[in-house]
Design an enzyme around this catalytic site. Structure first.
Site, short mmCIF file in Angstrom:
data_model
loop_
_atom_site.label_atom_id
_atom_site.label_comp_id
_atom_site.label_asym_id
_atom_site.label_seq_id
_atom_site.Cartn_x
_atom_site.Cartn_y
_atom_site.Cartn_z
N GLU A 1 10.80 -6.37 1.98
CA GLU A 1 9.93 -7.16 2.86
C GLU A 1 10.70 -8.40 3.31
O GLU A 1 11.32 -9.07 2.49
CB GLU A 1 8.64 -7.55 2.12
CG GLU A 1 7.77 -8.56 2.83
CD GLU A 1 7.31 -8.13 4.23
OE1 GLU A 1 6.95 -6.95 4.42
OE2 GLU A 1 7.33 -8.98 5.13
N GLY B 1 0.83 -1.21 0.00
CA GLY B 1 0.00 0.00 0.00
C GLY B 1 0.86 1.26 0.00
O GLY B 1 0.72 2.13 -0.86
N CYS C 1 -0.45 0.97 12.54
CA CYS C 1 -1.92 1.02 12.56
C CYS C 1 -2.39 0.62 13.96
O CYS C 1 -3.30 -0.19 14.11
CB CYS C 1 -2.53 0.17 11.46
SG CYS C 1 -2.04 -1.55 11.53
N1 SAM Z 1 3.68 -1.01 4.45
C1 SAM Z 1 2.75 -2.08 4.16
C2 SAM Z 1 1.59 -1.54 3.35
O1 SAM Z 1 1.31 -0.34 3.41
O2 SAM Z 1 0.99 -2.31 2.62
C3 SAM Z 1 2.29 -2.76 5.43
C4 SAM Z 1 3.43 -3.21 6.29
S1 SAM Z 1 2.95 -4.22 7.64
C5 SAM Z 1 2.25 -3.08 8.72
C6 SAM Z 1 4.49 -4.57 8.37
C7 SAM Z 1 5.37 -5.48 7.56
O3 SAM Z 1 6.61 -5.66 8.27
C8 SAM Z 1 4.82 -6.89 7.33
O4 SAM Z 1 4.79 -7.19 5.96
C9 SAM Z 1 5.80 -7.81 8.05
O5 SAM Z 1 6.04 -9.03 7.37
C10 SAM Z 1 7.06 -6.98 8.12
N2 SAM Z 1 7.93 -7.35 9.28
C11 SAM Z 1 7.66 -8.20 10.29
N3 SAM Z 1 8.71 -8.27 11.12
C12 SAM Z 1 9.65 -7.46 10.63
C13 SAM Z 1 10.96 -7.11 11.04
N4 SAM Z 1 11.49 -7.60 12.15
N5 SAM Z 1 11.63 -6.25 10.28
C14 SAM Z 1 11.09 -5.71 9.17
N6 SAM Z 1 9.85 -6.00 8.74
C15 SAM Z 1 9.16 -6.86 9.46
#
Ligand code: SAM
Length: 438
Positions: free
Chosen positions: A125, A106, A222
């Protein structure tokens, strides 16, 4: 359902209004792709130029324009990212922007629309399954000079201060998604908040190293937990980060927060969101200053003669070949992209333009969807909605004396490829992207 105690405490008298809003249906909103104009009935999202509220929820899967990357379905609160990016001011010519936690895409596609064309966008990612979805969404959006990586935040530290803008849209306890996602409610707990806060601190530690002096970091979640939001921002402020005001209008209903704003569904027509903008003082060096230093382009990979006509402005592109896939990136970025490739798992070092298969180059699915595709180099098959849906389901297309590759389009937008097989066009739409809904 009760609100998390910290959220109820924070809102005081307004807590009941938030609870009531969480019982209402979520608004439906999309963000249009300025590079792929399409008519959509809807009302504007005031804080996002390309944001639209739709009067009702269509069956998005059955709209070929969604598959063509003409818009992205996104809750409206998070579109306030646009105000934060604008508050960074003019990014320097040749800026590098990194979305560190990018799936499903997004914010990465939003950044793709907001950044100047001269910028390099890196979308990262860590999770392999989520990275596949990110890849699909980024390729459908079609912005050239977008690189995909799959690395842990600490892996980026070898690059040093590589970026003019870093976005950390962190994994969080998801309170702002309670209305849309029953799973977010089910998994919530104090332990989750603590785990998320510790993880966010680690991610931000790495992210801050990556910001060039003079550059910016945008932090968002969020959720409404102070431990995951203001406390994280304050830790960076204590280390010299300068909070920057994100200009929002009072009428939009957002509440001010340290270095940023908070969205609540009883005040803002969207879901829950927190966003903050921080500036790193100093003047930015033009090049990467990490342990790896700037990487020279090697100039050895070239677009093969038969591929050159497929690529718009091919003469300004560097080619990067990895195994059987050829990627194109603006020549000025080749060194920087090779630096990334040396430091990190880079799954797409630019726009994939062609794949070598059976002794010949085949146009890549991402080329059809992207801004680098030279439509005039191909026979074109312009499909109406019904035939476009058949194509997206993987069906062959009728034809006579068909030969070579044809670019399949809907509404003038590139969708994918078909290959002539005499009496029909064979379907080259990726099997993993096929529509399965009837
Ligand atoms: N930015 C995205 C969007 O707008 O569609 C949503 C991101 S989501 C809130 C957070 C993302 O961080 C997930 O895809 C998750 O897999 C990843 N994540 C999880 N642990 C993480 C880590 N330790 N370091 C970096 N990214 C991580």
């Amino acid at each position: 359902m009760a609100l998390p105690p910290a959220v109820a405490g924070l809102l005081g008298d307004e807590a009941g209004e938030l609870l009531a809003a969480l019982g209402q249906p979520a608004p439906v909103s999309i963000r249009l792709n300025p590079a792929k104009p399409v008519e959509m009935a809807g009302s504007p999202v005031p804080w996002c130029t390309q944001g639209r509220y739709l009067p009702e929820r269509p069956v998005f899967t059955l709209d070929p324009f969604l598959h063509a990357g003409a818009y992205y379905v996104q809750e409206a609160g998070s579109m306030v990212l646009e105000c934060a990016v604008k508050a960074c001011g003019l990014l320097p010519d040749g800026a590098v922007a990194l979305d560190l936690c990018a799936a499903p895409g997004g914010k990465a596609t939003h950044l793709a629309a907001l950044l100047p064309g001269s910028a390099l966008l890196v979308a990262n990612e860590t999770d392999p399954a989520r990275q596949a979805v990110l890849t699909e969404n980024v390729w459908k959006w079609g912005r050239p000079d977008t690189v995909l990586t799959q690395a842990a935040p600490e892996d980026f530290e070898a690059l040093g201060a590589f970026c003019d803008l870093v976005l950390v849209d962190a994994p969080c306890s998801g309170e702002g998604m309670f209305r849309k996602d029953p799973h977010a409610r089910a998994q919530w707990g104090e332990n989750l908040v603590e785990t998320c806060a510790a993880r966010q601190q680690r991610i931000l530690e790495s992210a801050w190293h990556l910001v060039k002096p003079g550059g910016h970091l945008i932090y968002s979640t969020c959720t409404w937990e102070v431990r995951e939001n203001e406390d994280q921002v304050q830790r960076l402020v204590d280390r010299g980060a300068v909070p920057v005001t994100i200009p929002v209008e009072e009428a939009w209903g957002m509440l001010p927060a340290t270095a940023g704003v908070r969205c609540y569904p009883h005040r803002v027509r969207g879901e829950g969101f927190f966003i903050a903008l921080l500036h790193k003082p100093g003047r930015g060096p033009g090049e990467a200053i990490g342990r790896l230093g700037p990487h020279p382009g090697n100039g050895t990979d070239q677009l093969p003669g038969e591929v050159v006509p497929w690529v718009r402005e091919a003469e300004t592109c560097a080619a990067i070949r990895r195994e059987d896939v050829l990627y194109a990136v603006e020549a000025r970025w080749e060194g920087r992209v090779r630096t990334l490739m040396a430091a990190l798992r880079t799954t797409a070092p630019g726009t994939p333009v062609a794949r070598y298969k059976g002794g010949a180059w085949w146009p890549h699915p991402a080329l059809a969807l992207g801004g680098r595709c030279h439509h005039r180099a191909f026979a074109t098959l312009d499909l109406d909605r019904a035939r476009a849906l058949a194509y997206l389901r993987g069906e062959a297309l009728p034809g006579t004396d068909t030969d070579g590759f044809a670019l399949v389009r809907h509404g003038g937008m590139g969708l994918g490829w078909a290959k002539g097989a005499g009496k029909r066009w064979n379907n080259l739409w990726p099997a993993a992207w096929r529509i399965r809904m009837r």
